[in-house]
Design a protein around this motif. Structure first.
Motif, PDB file in Angstrom:
ATOM      1  N   ARG A  62      -5.949  60.232 -20.615  1.00 13.26           N
ATOM      2  CA  ARG A  62      -4.630  59.610 -20.648  1.00 13.26           C
ATOM      3  C   ARG A  62      -4.723  58.307 -21.427  1.00 13.26           C
ATOM      4  O   ARG A  62      -5.732  57.604 -21.383  1.00 13.26           O
ATOM      5  N   VAL A  63      -3.648  57.982 -22.140  1.00 14.74           N
ATOM      6  CA  VAL A  63      -3.552  56.701 -22.833  1.00 14.74           C
ATOM      7  C   VAL A  63      -2.540  55.854 -22.081  1.00 14.74           C
ATOM      8  O   VAL A  63      -1.433  56.314 -21.781  1.00 14.74           O
ATOM      9  N   THR A  64      -2.918  54.626 -21.765  1.00  7.59           N
ATOM     10  CA  THR A  64      -2.034  53.751 -21.004  1.00  7.59           C
ATOM     11  C   THR A  64      -2.042  52.355 -21.592  1.00  7.59           C
ATOM     12  O   THR A  64      -2.950  51.983 -22.342  1.00  7.59           O
ATOM     13  N   LYS A  65      -1.029  51.582 -21.237  1.00  9.32           N
ATOM     14  CA  LYS A  65      -0.912  50.219 -21.728  1.00  9.32           C
ATOM     15  C   LYS A  65      -1.569  49.271 -20.735  1.00  9.32           C
ATOM     16  O   LYS A  65      -1.316  49.338 -19.542  1.00  9.32           O
ATOM     17  N   VAL A  66      -2.426  48.396 -21.235  1.00 11.93           N
ATOM     18  CA  VAL A  66      -3.104  47.435 -20.381  1.00 11.93           C
ATOM     19  C   VAL A  66      -2.710  46.029 -20.825  1.00 11.93           C
ATOM     20  O   VAL A  66      -1.973  45.854 -21.784  1.00 11.93           O
ATOM     21  N   ALA A  67      -3.226  45.038 -20.108  1.00 17.21           N
ATOM     22  CA  ALA A  67      -2.867  43.660 -20.421  1.00 17.21           C
ATOM     23  C   ALA A  67      -4.117  42.822 -20.556  1.00 17.21           C
ATOM     24  O   ALA A  67      -5.224  43.252 -20.196  1.00 17.21           O
ATOM     25  N   LEU A 121      -7.195  46.415 -16.747  1.00 13.68           N
ATOM     26  CA  LEU A 121      -6.198  47.423 -16.427  1.00 13.68           C
ATOM     27  C   LEU A 121      -5.107  46.877 -15.522  1.00 13.68           C
ATOM     28  O   LEU A 121      -4.001  47.396 -15.507  1.00 13.68           O
ATOM     29  N   SER A 122      -5.384  45.869 -14.727  1.00 12.10           N
ATOM     30  CA  SER A 122      -4.328  45.267 -13.925  1.00 12.10           C
ATOM     31  C   SER A 122      -3.494  44.388 -14.836  1.00 12.10           C
ATOM     32  O   SER A 122      -4.031  43.584 -15.598  1.00 12.10           O
ATOM     33  N   PRO A 123      -2.175  44.494 -14.780  1.00 12.49           N
ATOM     34  CA  PRO A 123      -1.342  43.883 -15.806  1.00 12.49           C
ATOM     35  C   PRO A 123      -1.047  42.410 -15.586  1.00 12.49           C
ATOM     36  O   PRO A 123      -1.179  41.876 -14.496  1.00 12.49           O
ATOM     37  N   LYS A 124      -0.642  41.787 -16.671  1.00 12.91           N
ATOM     38  CA  LYS A 124      -0.103  40.435 -16.600  1.00 12.91           C
ATOM     39  C   LYS A 124       1.305  40.506 -17.173  1.00 12.91           C
ATOM     40  O   LYS A 124       1.531  41.063 -18.244  1.00 12.91           O
ATOM     41  N   ALA A 150       2.430  56.111 -18.195  1.00 10.91           N
ATOM     42  CA  ALA A 150       3.194  54.875 -18.068  1.00 10.91           C
ATOM     43  C   ALA A 150       2.675  54.085 -16.876  1.00 10.91           C
ATOM     44  O   ALA A 150       2.785  54.517 -15.731  1.00 10.91           O
ATOM     45  N   ASN A 151       2.062  52.948 -17.169  1.00 16.16           N
ATOM     46  CA  ASN A 151       1.500  52.089 -16.121  1.00 16.16           C
ATOM     47  C   ASN A 151       2.652  51.412 -15.382  1.00 16.16           C
ATOM     48  O   ASN A 151       3.341  50.545 -15.944  1.00 16.16           O
ATOM     49  N   PRO A 152       2.928  51.747 -14.118  1.00 19.71           N
ATOM     50  CA  PRO A 152       4.085  51.189 -13.419  1.00 19.71           C
ATOM     51  C   PRO A 152       3.950  49.702 -13.117  1.00 19.71           C
ATOM     52  O   PRO A 152       4.920  49.071 -12.705  1.00 19.71           O
ATOM     53  N   GLN A 153       2.768  49.130 -13.331  1.00 13.84           N
ATOM     54  CA  GLN A 153       2.554  47.726 -12.996  1.00 13.84           C
ATOM     55  C   GLN A 153       2.803  46.781 -14.162  1.00 13.84           C
ATOM     56  O   GLN A 153       2.727  45.565 -13.999  1.00 13.84           O
ATOM     57  N   VAL A 154       3.084  47.344 -15.345  1.00  9.96           N
ATOM     58  CA  VAL A 154       3.331  46.472 -16.489  1.00  9.96           C
ATOM     59  C   VAL A 154       4.814  46.460 -16.809  1.00  9.96           C
ATOM     60  O   VAL A 154       5.561  47.377 -16.470  1.00  9.96           O
ATOM     61  N   GLU A 155       5.232  45.412 -17.492  1.00  7.89           N
ATOM     62  CA  GLU A 155       6.624  45.292 -17.891  1.00  7.89           C
ATOM     63  C   GLU A 155       6.920  46.304 -19.008  1.00  7.89           C
ATOM     64  O   GLU A 155       6.124  46.502 -19.909  1.00  7.89           O
ATOM     65  N   ASN A 156       8.089  46.951 -18.922  1.00  6.38           N
ATOM     66  CA  ASN A 156       8.487  47.947 -19.913  1.00  6.38           C
ATOM     67  C   ASN A 156       7.377  48.967 -20.155  1.00  6.38           C
ATOM     68  O   ASN A 156       6.869  49.109 -21.282  1.00  6.38           O
TER      69      ASN A 156
END
Length: 340
Positions: free
Chosen positions: A87-92, A101-104, A61-67
Motif C-alpha cells: 500500500r502507498v500512504t501519505k506520511v508526515a 508514519l504518525s502525522p503532523k 488513505a491515512n485517516p490521521q493526516v489532513e486531507n
C-alpha cells in the motif's frame, strides 16, 4: 483421474490470471517519494506501478493526516505493507525533519493538490468545446449583426441577436463537428466551438443587445448564443480501469493533425452508457496490417498491437474525450481502444 487433473489445472490457471489482474509494483519502485511541484497523480502512480490504473487498489488513505485523499507538493509517500499487501500512504515529517508514519497536522496549505493529468493540456480545449444536441443549438439565439452594420465583430464591440433568454451572460458558439459512429453511423454528438462571451445589456422583444467581453475569433452573423456554464473540472479524479468491457475507436483528434502523440486530445466513440467516466484509462491498439498470403493469395489480417495509453477526462452519453498519456509509436484516427 485425468478429468480431475484437467479441472485442477484449469482452476490453477484461473487463479493465476485472477491474481495477475491487479496492481503490479515496478521492480525499481521507491520506498519513499517526496512529491514535487509539477507532478501529476499519473506520474506518481507510474513510479510505483507497472499498471498505474490500479492506483485505487494500492492507495491507503491515512485517516490521521489532513486531507488524506489529496496529495500536495511536499508530501511524502511511503510504500508500506498492510496484511501482507503493498500500500502507498501519505506520511508526515516530525519537527526534526525525520519522516514518520504518525502525522503532523499541516498548519498552512501547500499549493494545491496535484492534478491527475497535466491540466494545461486540456483546460484550453475544455473552454473551447461543448457537446450539444442539434435541436438545442438550432433553438438558441443567434447573431444578427454588429454595431454599425458590421458582419464581423470582436471583444469590446456591441452586437445584436435574435432569440429569447433569461441569462445575463451568454457564450458565443459556432457549429463545428458532428460525430458519428464509424461502424454503425449512429449520431454521437454535435461539437459547438466557443468563439467568445457576451453580456446581455438590453432586451427588446426578441432582439437582444449584447456587449462582447471576450473573443477567441471574430464573431460572425449566425453564430449561436448559449448560456455560460461552469466548465471547471476536478483535477483530482483517480486513474482507474473501466468497470465494464470497452471496445471502441478513436474517431477524431483535436487540431486536425494526422499523427497522434503524447498529450493530444482525442475523441472516442464510447461514453457513459458504456460505463466510461473521467479517470478511466484505456489502452490504444494500432490496427494490424492486412497482408497477402504468398501461397494462397488470401488476404490475412494481422493482429492489432498495443501502442499507447489514454485517460478519459470528460465523458458524454455516447462519446468521450481523452488525453494520450503514452505512445510507443505514432497513433492515428481509427485505432482501437479497450481495457488496459
Amino acid at each position: 483421474m485425468r478429468k480431475l487433473l484437467y479441472v485442477l489445472t484449469a482452476v490453477l490457471l484461473f487463479m493465476q490470471v485472477a491474481h495477475a489482474a491487479g496492481p503490479e509494483l515496478r521492480s525499481d519502485h521507491p520506498d519513499r517519494y517526496t512529491v514535487v511541484k509539477g507532478d501529476t497523480l499519473w506520474d506518481i502512480s507510474s513510479r510505483f506501478l507497472d499498471n498505474p490504473w490500479y492506483w485505487p487498489e494500492i492507495w491507503h488513505a491515512n485517516p490521521q493526516v489532513e486531507n488524506p485523499h489529496l496529495i500536495y507538493p511536499g508530501d511524502v509517500l511511503a510504500l508500506v505493507y498492510i496484511d501482507g499487501q503493498p500500500r502507498v500512504t501519505k506520511v508526515a515529517r516530525s519537527n526534526n525533519g525525520v519522516v514518520k508514519l504518525s502525522p503532523k497536522v499541516r498548519s498552512t496549505p501547500i499549493d494545491t493538490p496535484v492534478p491527475t493529468i497535466p491540466l494545461d493540456a486540456i483546460e484550453g480545449f475544455l473552454s473551447d468545446t461543448r457537446i450539444v444536441d442539434p435541436e438545442v443549438l438550432d433553438a438558441a439565439p443567434y447573431v444578427l449583426e454588429g454595431e454599425d452594420s458590421r458582419i464581423v465583430t470582436g471583444a469590446g464591440d456591441r452586437i445584436y441577436a435574435r432569440g429569447k433568454t433569461d441569462a445575463d451572460s451568454l457564450g458565443v458558439f459556432r457549429r463545428n463537428k458532428a460525430y458519428h459512429d464509424p461502424d454503425t453511423n449512429e449520431f454521437l454528438g454535435l461539437e459547438a466551438k466557443s468563439i467568445g462571451a457576451a453580456d446581455v445589456k438590453e432586451t427588446n422583444g426578441e432582439v437582444l443587445t449584447l456587449m462582447l467581453k471576450r473573443t477567441d475569433e471574430e464573431v460572425r452573423i449566425g453564430d449561436r448564443l448559449l448560456p455560460t456554464e461552469d466548465r471547471r473540472i476536478s483535477p483530482t479524479f483517480t486513474p482507474s480501469a473501466p468497470d465494464s468491457d470497452i471496445d471502441g475507436t478513436m474517431i477524431a483528434v483535436e487540431g486536425g493533425v494526422t499523427q497522434i502523440g503524447q498529450y493530444d486530445v482525442v475523441v472516442v466513440n464510447r461514453g457513459t452508457r458504456e460505463g466510461l467516466k473521467p479517470g478511466n484509462v484505456l489502452a490504444v491498439f494500432q490496427a494490424g496490417n492486412t497482408v497477402t498470403d504468398p501461397y494462397t493469395k488470401e488476404a490475412v489480417k494481422l493482429p492489432d498491437e498495443r501502442a499507447g495509453l489514454m485517460m478519459i477526462f470528460q465523458s458524454y452519453e455516447k462519446m468521450s474525450y481523452g488525453l494520450i498519456l503514452k505512445a510507443s509509436r505514432t497513433l492515428a484516427v481509427g485505432d482501437r481502444v479497450g481495457n488496459p
